[in-house]
Scaffold this motif. Structure first.
Motif, PDB file in Angstrom:
ATOM      1  N   GLY A  61       0.725  -1.130   0.060  1.00 51.76           N
ATOM      2  CA  GLY A  61       0.175   0.018   0.063  1.00 51.76           C
ATOM      3  C   GLY A  61       0.937   1.140   0.033  1.00 51.76           C
ATOM      4  O   GLY A  61       1.938   1.230   0.319  1.00 51.76           O
ATOM      5  N   LEU A  62       0.265   2.175  -0.247  1.00 51.09           N
ATOM      6  CA  LEU A  62       0.973   3.654  -0.329  1.00 51.09           C
ATOM      7  C   LEU A  62       0.042   4.528   0.278  1.00 51.09           C
ATOM      8  O   LEU A  62      -1.047   4.718  -0.168  1.00 51.09           O
ATOM      9  N   VAL A  63       0.526   5.280   1.132  1.00 52.77           N
ATOM     10  CA  VAL A  63      -0.253   6.374   1.796  1.00 52.77           C
ATOM     11  C   VAL A  63       0.802   7.733   1.726  1.00 52.77           C
ATOM     12  O   VAL A  63       1.799   7.753   2.234  1.00 52.77           O
ATOM     13  N   ALA A  64       0.095   8.832   0.666  1.00 52.11           N
ATOM     14  CA  ALA A  64       0.679   9.675   0.690  1.00 52.11           C
ATOM     15  C   ALA A  64       0.333  10.839   1.760  1.00 52.11           C
ATOM     16  O   ALA A  64      -0.808  10.963   2.243  1.00 52.11           O
ATOM     17  N   PHE A  65       1.332  11.508   2.493  1.00 48.73           N
ATOM     18  CA  PHE A  65       1.027  12.602   3.551  1.00 48.73           C
ATOM     19  C   PHE A  65       1.304  13.848   2.636  1.00 48.73           C
ATOM     20  O   PHE A  65       2.445  14.165   2.436  1.00 48.73           O
ATOM     21  N   SER A  66       0.230  14.649   2.700  1.00 46.07           N
ATOM     22  CA  SER A  66       0.222  15.869   1.878  1.00 46.07           C
ATOM     23  C   SER A  66      -0.057  17.061   2.644  1.00 46.07           C
ATOM     24  O   SER A  66      -1.020  16.881   3.618  1.00 46.07           O
ATOM     25  N   ARG A  67       0.618  18.290   2.545  1.00 42.23           N
ATOM     26  CA  ARG A  67       0.090  19.366   3.456  1.00 42.23           C
ATOM     27  C   ARG A  67      -1.113  20.026   2.754  1.00 42.23           C
ATOM     28  O   ARG A  67      -1.912  20.866   3.416  1.00 42.23           O
ATOM     29  N   SER A  68      -1.659  19.880   1.449  1.00 39.60           N
ATOM     30  CA  SER A  68      -2.639  20.387   0.793  1.00 39.60           C
ATOM     31  C   SER A  68      -3.794  19.395   0.997  1.00 39.60           C
ATOM     32  O   SER A  68      -3.600  18.053   0.565  1.00 39.60           O
ATOM     33  N   ALA A  69      -4.964  19.634   1.258  1.00 39.70           N
ATOM     34  CA  ALA A  69      -6.193  18.809   1.604  1.00 39.70           C
ATOM     35  C   ALA A  69      -6.740  18.236   0.350  1.00 39.70           C
ATOM     36  O   ALA A  69      -6.893  19.041  -0.642  1.00 39.70           O
ATOM     37  N   GLN A  70      -6.722  16.978   0.150  1.00 43.58           N
ATOM     38  CA  GLN A  70      -7.433  16.245  -0.930  1.00 43.58           C
ATOM     39  C   GLN A  70      -7.632  14.715  -0.866  1.00 43.58           C
ATOM     40  O   GLN A  70      -7.075  14.366   0.107  1.00 43.58           O
ATOM     41  N   ASP A  71      -8.883  14.500  -1.541  1.00 44.40           N
ATOM     42  CA  ASP A  71      -9.300  13.017  -0.773  1.00 44.40           C
ATOM     43  C   ASP A  71      -8.695  12.054  -1.638  1.00 44.40           C
ATOM     44  O   ASP A  71      -7.903  12.439  -2.613  1.00 44.40           O
ATOM     45  N   ASP A  73      -9.738  10.052  -4.235  1.00 42.33           N
ATOM     46  CA  ASP A  73      -9.885  10.218  -5.687  1.00 42.33           C
ATOM     47  C   ASP A  73      -9.194  11.205  -6.415  1.00 42.33           C
ATOM     48  O   ASP A  73      -8.739  11.169  -7.420  1.00 42.33           O
ATOM     49  N   ALA A  74      -9.175  12.252  -5.608  1.00 41.66           N
ATOM     50  CA  ALA A  74      -8.539  13.652  -6.359  1.00 41.66           C
ATOM     51  C   ALA A  74      -6.831  13.177  -6.418  1.00 41.66           C
ATOM     52  O   ALA A  74      -6.354  13.472  -7.221  1.00 41.66           O
ATOM     53  N   PHE A  75      -6.477  12.786  -5.204  1.00 42.42           N
ATOM     54  CA  PHE A  75      -4.800  12.150  -5.129  1.00 42.42           C
ATOM     55  C   PHE A  75      -4.832  11.396  -6.342  1.00 42.42           C
ATOM     56  O   PHE A  75      -3.579  11.528  -7.101  1.00 42.42           O
ATOM     57  N   ARG A  76      -5.404  10.263  -6.673  1.00 43.17           N
ATOM     58  CA  ARG A  76      -5.433   9.128  -7.581  1.00 43.17           C
ATOM     59  C   ARG A  76      -5.362   9.987  -9.028  1.00 43.17           C
ATOM     60  O   ARG A  76      -4.563   9.507  -9.889  1.00 43.17           O
ATOM     61  N   ALA A  77      -6.261  10.769  -9.175  1.00 41.37           N
ATOM     62  CA  ALA A  77      -6.403  11.545 -10.414  1.00 41.37           C
ATOM     63  C   ALA A  77      -5.067  12.285 -10.854  1.00 41.37           C
ATOM     64  O   ALA A  77      -4.539  12.339 -11.960  1.00 41.37           O
ATOM     65  N   GLN A  78      -4.729  12.832  -9.740  1.00 41.41           N
ATOM     66  CA  GLN A  78      -3.325  13.617 -10.097  1.00 41.41           C
ATOM     67  C   GLN A  78      -2.188  12.596 -10.317  1.00 41.41           C
ATOM     68  O   GLN A  78      -1.204  13.022 -11.154  1.00 41.41           O
ATOM     69  N   VAL A  79      -2.056  11.575  -9.694  1.00 42.89           N
ATOM     70  CA  VAL A  79      -0.845  10.607 -10.053  1.00 42.89           C
ATOM     71  C   VAL A  79      -1.304   9.952 -11.252  1.00 42.89           C
ATOM     72  O   VAL A  79      -0.234   9.853 -12.172  1.00 42.89           O
ATOM     73  N   LYS A  80      -2.320   9.498 -11.801  1.00 42.32           N
ATOM     74  CA  LYS A  80      -2.585   9.119 -13.105  1.00 42.32           C
ATOM     75  C   LYS A  80      -2.270  10.075 -14.153  1.00 42.32           C
ATOM     76  O   LYS A  80      -1.500   9.993 -15.213  1.00 42.32           O
ATOM     77  N   GLU A  81      -2.596  11.329 -13.888  1.00 42.52           N
ATOM     78  CA  GLU A  81      -2.136  12.486 -15.000  1.00 42.52           C
ATOM     79  C   GLU A  81      -0.534  12.517 -15.036  1.00 42.52           C
ATOM     80  O   GLU A  81      -0.089  12.716 -16.176  1.00 42.52           O
ATOM     81  N   GLY A  82       0.098  12.284 -13.874  1.00 43.63           N
ATOM     82  CA  GLY A  82       1.729  12.499 -14.119  1.00 43.63           C
ATOM     83  C   GLY A  82       2.147  11.108 -14.703  1.00 43.63           C
ATOM     84  O   GLY A  82       2.984  11.156 -15.462  1.00 43.63           O
ATOM     85  N   LEU A  83       1.465  10.128 -14.546  1.00 41.42           N
ATOM     86  CA  LEU A  83       1.740   8.970 -15.279  1.00 41.42           C
ATOM     87  C   LEU A  83       1.671   8.990 -16.737  1.00 41.42           C
ATOM     88  O   LEU A  83       2.448   8.557 -17.533  1.00 41.42           O
ATOM     89  N   ALA A 101      -4.029   1.829  -8.689  1.00 40.87           N
ATOM     90  CA  ALA A 101      -4.817   2.789  -7.892  1.00 40.87           C
ATOM     91  C   ALA A 101      -5.409   2.450  -6.602  1.00 40.87           C
ATOM     92  O   ALA A 101      -5.470   3.140  -5.590  1.00 40.87           O
ATOM     93  N   SER A 102      -5.837   1.050  -6.709  1.00 47.08           N
ATOM     94  CA  SER A 102      -6.556   0.703  -5.419  1.00 47.08           C
ATOM     95  C   SER A 102      -5.507   0.535  -4.304  1.00 47.08           C
ATOM     96  O   SER A 102      -6.012   0.450  -2.966  1.00 47.08           O
ATOM     97  N   ARG A 103      -4.243   0.663  -4.344  1.00 49.30           N
ATOM     98  CA  ARG A 103      -3.262   0.674  -3.229  1.00 49.30           C
ATOM     99  C   ARG A 103      -3.106   2.032  -2.876  1.00 49.30           C
ATOM    100  O   ARG A 103      -2.106   2.126  -2.002  1.00 49.30           O
ATOM    101  N   LEU A 104      -3.355   3.063  -3.411  1.00 45.03           N
ATOM    102  CA  LEU A 104      -2.816   4.553  -3.148  1.00 45.03           C
ATOM    103  C   LEU A 104      -3.878   5.093  -2.307  1.00 45.03           C
ATOM    104  O   LEU A 104      -5.493   5.216  -2.510  1.00 45.03           O
ATOM    105  N   GLU A 105      -3.561   5.764  -1.281  1.00 38.23           N
ATOM    106  CA  GLU A 105      -4.530   6.666  -0.303  1.00 38.23           C
ATOM    107  C   GLU A 105      -3.776   8.208  -0.063  1.00 38.23           C
ATOM    108  O   GLU A 105      -2.427   8.124  -0.263  1.00 38.23           O
TER     109      GLU A 105
END
Length: 514
Positions: A61-71, A73-83, A101-105
């Motif tokens: 699993g991967l847990v991203a710790f971000s200073r900007s608030a996002q849920d 789904d928004a985080f996964r969409a950002q990762v996919k755009e980068g990929l 994506a199912s492993r990303l939080e």
């Protein structure tokens, strides 16, 4: 003239691998700096490629710790755009993406907020149960070095970084930190003190992506598995060693402010190029074990002849490309070097008297990173005219790190015909073409090694401090002005003329960047 039809045959040896990489342990990766440039360009593409290739642990699993608030789904969409922009294999494999994506939080919070780290702990406990990761956690700090003490305090305060009491302890906790490891010797020591106050050295992985490149790893096999090269790898046969890291890019991507604070010596020499030099110059280790290899590398750092004060001007040339001060984020009176050429000496039995020349720079005429081993010229010409002798070129072995990783060897040969005419021949092979398989990105290998607990390709505390002990007096001399001037050079050139003059005084020249 370029010859065609060169045939290179590769013959994999039968049997089990000499050193088996092994499967990575189940784990959760906790990523700080997940919205940053490094994560988008390198880390997520590497993890996705490992997912696509079936190399990630089954329980992951991967847990991203971000200073900007996002849920999530928004985080996964950002990762996919980068990929879709940066992944090594395109177009994006949708089935692999869905699994990945199912492993990303994602969890948000301030780096200095104890409550945020308490929430992180709760999230990790839930993720562990859901993904079956067995309590193993890998913390990756893809953040500016200034945030490291705060993050360490937050993680330790939440009980997330217990110290490892014995080797191989399970479940494990490991920490990955990106360069720069300090700005000078004192700040590197302070960073290491902070790390040591929380973790055992075995838990700390100081990552240097150059060490994950295939050619860098192959240096050990190339040297120590081939008797035709290792007996020549010393002062008796080597005239000089040249290590080049040339880039055509400048401050693209808004890197001007960071680079103006860092400069080429901190950015490239202290870590990447000194690590490569150590692999070139080290003695044979007693085994391929991580600590045996790192022990030998550290001996090289200890053998570097110090250069201080007024000596710096005769051993180091620094330059700045025209237009650097007009780049966004760069001070108008900046004295930060974007180019450096150095003459170094390794004072031990093997290398006494053999100069090591390093150069690195931005906005140069070619992008290439390579090590060139220049062998000594023939001691006497067998030909009757001095003109023929002048046409002979010494043998050169080139280890190309990027682009198109590979190895080339140049030697002299007779041209077919009645006359005895001499021509240079270069035998060249590229890993991807010769082995008919893609060369993995460096971060793919290094991330797997972190999950395996294999520290071979990571910098150890003593080596980091030894490297800074060599570089810091040079930086002090240059920044105080006693180390010589900062030369300007035209973008797209080979660097300042003073760098070529430093070698020509000794009857040598740089490999042409063309």
């Amino acid at each position: 003239m370029e010859a065609q039809g060169l045939h290179i045959e590769t013959t994999p040896r039968e049997g089990e691998p000499i050193v088996s990489a092994g499967r990575p342990d189940p784990c959760i990766v906790v990523l700080f700096g997940a919205t940053g440039d490094l994560a988008q360009r390198k880390l997520f593409p590497a993890l996705f490629e490992l997912q696509r290739s079936g190399l990630l642990p089954e329980h992951f699993g991967l847990v991203a710790f971000s200073r900007s608030a996002q849920d999530d789904d928004a985080f996964r969409a950002q990762v996919k755009e980068g990929l879709q922009r940066f992944a090594r294999t395109q177009p994006l494999d949708e089935a692999a993406w869905e699994h990945f994506a199912s492993r990303l939080e994602c969890i948000s919070g301030g780096y200095d907020d104890p409550a945020a780290f308490a929430r992180l702990r709760e999230r990790l406990e839930a993720t562990e149960k859901r993904q079956g990761t067995g309590g193993n956690q890998l913390y990756y700090l893809a953040t500016p070095a200034s945030t490291f003490p705060t993050l360490l305090k937050g993680l330790a305060g939440a009980g997330l970084l217990p110290r490892e009491e014995q080797p191989g302890q399970k479940p494990w906790r490991r920490l990955v930190i990106e360069k720069p490891f300090g700005r000078d010797l004192e700040t590197a020591r302070e960073l290491n003190r902070n790390l040591a106050s929380v973790l055992d050295e075995r838990q700390i992985f100081r990552i240097d992506h150059y060490l994950g490149k295939e050619t860098v790893q192959n240096l050990l096999v190339f040297r120590f598995a081939n008797t035709i090269f290792e007996p020549l790898w010393n002062r008796n046969y080597v005239d000089h060693v040249e290590i080049t890291a040339a880039e055509t890019l400048g401050m693209e991507g808004g890197r001007g402010r960071f680079y103006d604070e860092t400069g080429v010596i901190r950015d490239m020499v202290q870590n990447h190029l000194l690590q490569v030099l150590a692999l070139c110059a080290m003695e044979p280790p007693t085994s391929f074990g991580a600590e045996d290899i790192r022990d030998e590398k550290n001996k090289v750092f200890r053998a570097l002849r110090s250069v201080e004060g007024g000596e710096v001007g005769s051993h180091v040339v620094v330059g700045q490309y025209q237009g650097f001060r007009e780049e966004q984020g760069v001070a108008k009176d900046s004295r930060t070097p974007t180019y450096v050429a150095m003459r170094m000496n390794v004072d031990n039995w093997r290398w006494k008297g053999v100069p090591f020349y390093l150069r690195a720079g931005k906005k140069l005429s070619k992008r290439v990173t390579e090590v060139s081993i220049h062998f000594k010229p023939v001691p006497i010409s067998l030909f009757s005219t001095s003109d023929a002798c002048q046409r002979l070129e010494p043998n050169v072995l080139r280890l190309r790190i990027q682009p198109q990783e590979g190895i080339a060897l140049s030697f002299e040969s007779k041209v077919p015909g009645e006359d005895v005419s001499i021509a240079g021949v270069t035998m060249d092979f590229a890993y991807a073409e010769s082995f008919r398989k893609p060369v993995p990105e460096a971060y793919e290998r290094l991330l797997l090694d972190c999950m395996r607990g294999n520290a071979t390709l990571f910098a150890r505390k003593d080596s980091v401090e030894q490297a800074w002990a060599y570089v810091t007096p040079i930086l002090q001399a240059l920044e105080s002005g006693v180390g010589g001037p900062i030369h300007t050079y035209a973008p797209g050139s080979a660097g300042p003329d003073a760098a070529a003059a430093m070698l020509s005084k000794e009857g040598r020249r740089w490999t042409v960047l063309k």
